[in-house]
Motif scaffolding. Sequence first.
Motif, PDB file in Angstrom:
ATOM      1  N   MET A  22       0.850  -1.182   0.000  1.00 15.29           N
ATOM      2  CA  MET A  22       0.000   0.000   0.000  1.00 15.29           C
ATOM      3  C   MET A  22       0.895   1.243   0.000  1.00 15.29           C
ATOM      4  SD  MET A  22      -3.218   0.746   2.557  1.00 15.29           S
ATOM      5  CE  MET A  22      -2.280   1.119   4.048  1.00 15.29           C
ATOM      6  N   ALA A  23       0.549   2.210  -0.819  1.00 15.03           N
ATOM      7  CA  ALA A  23       1.365   3.416  -0.944  1.00 15.03           C
ATOM      8  C   ALA A  23       0.875   4.491   0.025  1.00 15.03           C
ATOM      9  CB  ALA A  23       1.300   3.942  -2.370  1.00 15.03           C
ATOM     10  N   PRO A  24       1.788   5.313   0.546  1.00 14.48           N
ATOM     11  CA  PRO A  24       1.365   6.493   1.293  1.00 14.48           C
ATOM     12  C   PRO A  24       0.523   7.392   0.392  1.00 14.48           C
ATOM     13  CG  PRO A  24       3.734   6.141   1.531  1.00 14.48           C
ATOM     14  CD  PRO A  24       3.256   5.213   0.446  1.00 14.48           C
ATOM     15  N   THR A  25      -0.413   8.106   0.976  1.00 10.25           N
ATOM     16  CA  THR A  25      -1.235   9.022   0.190  1.00 10.25           C
ATOM     17  C   THR A  25      -0.343  10.004  -0.569  1.00 10.25           C
ATOM     18  OG1 THR A  25      -3.071   8.844   1.747  1.00 10.25           O
ATOM     19  CG2 THR A  25      -3.047  10.786   0.321  1.00 10.25           C
ATOM     20  N   GLY A  26      -0.569  10.106  -1.866  1.00  8.85           N
ATOM     21  CA  GLY A  26       0.225  10.984  -2.709  1.00  8.85           C
ATOM     22  C   GLY A  26       1.375  10.288  -3.397  1.00  8.85           C
ATOM     23  N   SER A  27       1.580   8.989  -3.086  1.00 14.71           N
ATOM     24  CA  SER A  27       2.679   8.233  -3.686  1.00 14.71           C
ATOM     25  C   SER A  27       2.116   7.065  -4.484  1.00 14.71           C
ATOM     26  CB  SER A  27       3.612   7.702  -2.590  1.00 14.71           C
ATOM     27  OG  SER A  27       4.567   6.807  -3.118  1.00 14.71           O
ATOM     28  N   SER A  28       2.936   6.531  -5.379  1.00 13.80           N
ATOM     29  CA  SER A  28       2.571   5.312  -6.105  1.00 13.80           C
ATOM     30  C   SER A  28       3.494   4.168  -5.720  1.00 13.80           C
ATOM     31  CB  SER A  28       2.648   5.546  -7.622  1.00 13.80           C
ATOM     32  OG  SER A  28       3.961   5.928  -7.996  1.00 13.80           O
ATOM     33  N   GLU A  29       4.320   4.362  -4.679  1.00 14.59           N
ATOM     34  CA  GLU A  29       5.274   3.347  -4.238  1.00 14.59           C
ATOM     35  C   GLU A  29       4.749   2.623  -3.005  1.00 14.59           C
ATOM     36  OE1 GLU A  29       9.974   2.885  -2.862  1.00 14.59           O
ATOM     37  OE2 GLU A  29       9.109   4.865  -3.226  1.00 14.59           O
ATOM     38  N   SER A  30       4.664   1.305  -3.060  1.00 11.53           N
ATOM     39  CA  SER A  30       4.187   0.523  -1.921  1.00 11.53           C
ATOM     40  C   SER A  30       5.260   0.479  -0.831  1.00 11.53           C
ATOM     41  CB  SER A  30       3.834  -0.905  -2.364  1.00 11.53           C
ATOM     42  OG  SER A  30       2.716  -0.904  -3.216  1.00 11.53           O
ATOM     43  N   LEU A  31       5.012   1.178   0.251  1.00 18.35           N
ATOM     44  CA  LEU A  31       5.932   1.210   1.379  1.00 18.35           C
ATOM     45  C   LEU A  31       5.286   0.739   2.673  1.00 18.35           C
ATOM     46  CD1 LEU A  31       7.748   4.630   0.793  1.00 18.35           C
ATOM     47  CD2 LEU A  31       8.697   2.335   0.460  1.00 18.35           C
ATOM     48  N   LEU A  32       3.957   0.684   2.683  1.00 22.90           N
ATOM     49  CA  LEU A  32       3.208   0.292   3.878  1.00 22.90           C
ATOM     50  C   LEU A  32       2.506  -1.037   3.642  1.00 22.90           C
ATOM     51  CD1 LEU A  32       1.524   3.737   4.567  1.00 22.90           C
ATOM     52  CD2 LEU A  32       3.410   2.754   5.878  1.00 22.90           C
ATOM     53  N   GLY A  33       2.360  -1.809   4.697  1.00 19.33           N
ATOM     54  CA  GLY A  33       1.565  -3.025   4.620  1.00 19.33           C
ATOM     55  C   GLY A  33       0.097  -2.727   4.862  1.00 19.33           C
ATOM     56  N   THR A  34      -0.723  -3.767   4.850  1.00 21.54           N
ATOM     57  CA  THR A  34      -2.127  -3.597   5.229  1.00 21.54           C
ATOM     58  C   THR A  34      -2.255  -3.309   6.718  1.00 21.54           C
ATOM     59  OG1 THR A  34      -2.365  -5.984   5.566  1.00 21.54           O
ATOM     60  CG2 THR A  34      -2.946  -5.117   3.389  1.00 21.54           C
ATOM     61  N   ASN A  35      -1.197  -3.631   7.490  1.00 19.71           N
ATOM     62  CA  ASN A  35      -1.044  -3.256   8.899  1.00 19.71           C
ATOM     63  C   ASN A  35      -2.342  -3.359   9.712  1.00 19.71           C
ATOM     64  OD1 ASN A  35       1.490  -2.753   7.963  1.00 19.71           O
ATOM     65  ND2 ASN A  35       1.613  -0.639   8.648  1.00 19.71           N
ATOM     66  N   PRO A  36      -2.845  -4.578   9.895  1.00 24.15           N
ATOM     67  CA  PRO A  36      -4.121  -4.751  10.588  1.00 24.15           C
ATOM     68  C   PRO A  36      -4.066  -4.440  12.080  1.00 24.15           C
ATOM     69  CG  PRO A  36      -3.154  -6.866  10.062  1.00 24.15           C
ATOM     70  CD  PRO A  36      -2.314  -5.847   9.379  1.00 24.15           C
ATOM     71  N   LEU A  37      -5.213  -4.064  12.594  1.00 25.49           N
ATOM     72  CA  LEU A  37      -5.408  -3.688  13.998  1.00 25.49           C
ATOM     73  C   LEU A  37      -6.550  -4.524  14.569  1.00 25.49           C
ATOM     74  CD1 LEU A  37      -5.252  -1.612  16.457  1.00 25.49           C
ATOM     75  CD2 LEU A  37      -6.950  -0.291  15.184  1.00 25.49           C
ATOM     76  N   THR A  38      -6.357  -5.056  15.767  1.00 22.63           N
ATOM     77  CA  THR A  38      -7.411  -5.809  16.464  1.00 22.63           C
ATOM     78  C   THR A  38      -7.600  -5.240  17.864  1.00 22.63           C
ATOM     79  OG1 THR A  38      -6.784  -7.822  15.279  1.00 22.63           O
ATOM     80  CG2 THR A  38      -8.181  -8.092  17.218  1.00 22.63           C
ATOM     81  N   ALA A  39      -8.848  -5.005  18.241  1.00 19.33           N
ATOM     82  CA  ALA A  39      -9.177  -4.557  19.599  1.00 19.33           C
ATOM     83  C   ALA A  39     -10.370  -5.361  20.090  1.00 19.33           C
ATOM     84  CB  ALA A  39      -9.503  -3.064  19.627  1.00 19.33           C
ATOM     85  N   ALA A  40     -10.310  -5.844  21.329  1.00 20.53           N
ATOM     86  CA  ALA A  40     -11.365  -6.715  21.853  1.00 20.53           C
ATOM     87  C   ALA A  40     -11.777  -6.295  23.254  1.00 20.53           C
ATOM     88  CB  ALA A  40     -10.879  -8.163  21.873  1.00 20.53           C
ATOM     89  N   PHE A  41     -13.090  -6.316  23.490  1.00 23.87           N
ATOM     90  CA  PHE A  41     -13.657  -6.015  24.803  1.00 23.87           C
ATOM     91  C   PHE A  41     -14.552  -7.172  25.226  1.00 23.87           C
ATOM     92  CE2 PHE A  41     -12.312  -1.926  23.435  1.00 23.87           C
ATOM     93  CZ  PHE A  41     -12.168  -1.120  24.557  1.00 23.87           C
ATOM     94  N   PRO A  42     -14.277  -7.793  26.376  1.00 24.21           N
ATOM     95  CA  PRO A  42     -15.153  -8.874  26.845  1.00 24.21           C
ATOM     96  C   PRO A  42     -16.507  -8.316  27.259  1.00 24.21           C
ATOM     97  CG  PRO A  42     -13.575  -8.287  28.544  1.00 24.21           C
ATOM     98  CD  PRO A  42     -13.187  -7.502  27.327  1.00 24.21           C
TER      99      PRO A  42
END
Length: 357
Positions: A144-164
């Motif tokens: 995934m490219a930073p906004t304004g770029s066409s070069e893939s430098l970032l991953g999909t970098n997932p986030l998980t948050a859980a509340f019981p």
Amino acid sequence: MKFTLESVERFCKKALIYVGIPEADAAQAAEVVTQADHSGVLSHGLQRLPMYLARIHDGAVNRQPSLRQQSGNSLCMAFDGDNGLGIVNGPKVMEQVIKMAKENGIAAATLKNSNHYGAGNYYGWKAASKGVIGLCMTNTSPCMAPTGSSESLLGTNPLTAAFPAGKHDPVVLDMATSIASYGKLQVMAGKGETIPEGWALDAEGNPTTDPAAGLKGTLLPIGGYKGYGLALIIDLFCAVLSGACYGNQIGRLGIPGSTEPEGIGQFFLAIDPARFLPFEEFQNRIDDYIEMIKNARRAPGVTRIWLPGEIEFEKSRTIEKEGVEVPPATEARLLTTCRSLGMIPEDGTLTQLIMGN
């Protein structure tokens, strides 16, 4: 084709042992793989197993790593995964973070020299089942490219948050910072499906509805520059803070035969809500909040309002009864990989592979 959860987990463990993973670690890894399919996250279950097996076989992953805490204390821990399977070291670190949070109220850990750690909701479900609030994130191979770029430098970098919760399922947000995950595009490409415009760009930077072209190009972040910012912050937590690789330092997973370590990082946090409120009161408040959201006035045409993670919990109950679906593309990948490894003969079937003794 569908198979029971037990048979899928047994097969995964057997396959991992076959390529040299010790039995206890193979059991842990098999649990992570199976949980993804159990919750209907097909992009991270059996669909990913050929990748794990191939990288282990090719020597890209350390079969018997020495996971060690490099620095910190019982509240803040820095681990080195020694290039072991992320689906083994990740759960071990999360377990330690949960244990320390129960003892001290809060605990956090980084993990470097790691690899793909499976579906994030595995860690969210685990934290919630232990009665703690859980947060985990990982950086991934650049796509995934930073906004304004066409070069893939970032991953999909997932986030998980859980509340019981109490009488309801836990609230578990598990999301990529791209509009769709890399694995989801792989699944859709395998099925010959198209993706909505706005999910990805092709290698020339043009919008595409072809998932295969998107995989060769650049995924797009959720919410434009806001998703880019969130992916960047996750990189800072997972890679910069931990000492792991980021950007073009990361080993690419999609190159057949590559023995380059992935070298990514993960961040884990657990909070014991009982340190803030009596636990039963906390559960009641979570339940009340869930009901407030679900009973909100619906927009025209909407029949149900969903909470984060609710779909996966409902799918899990159906899958427990009906079994794990193996799409044709996943079947083909499994058979190709397992035949090449010598696990089954050339004319072996998926049923023989999964159900065989």
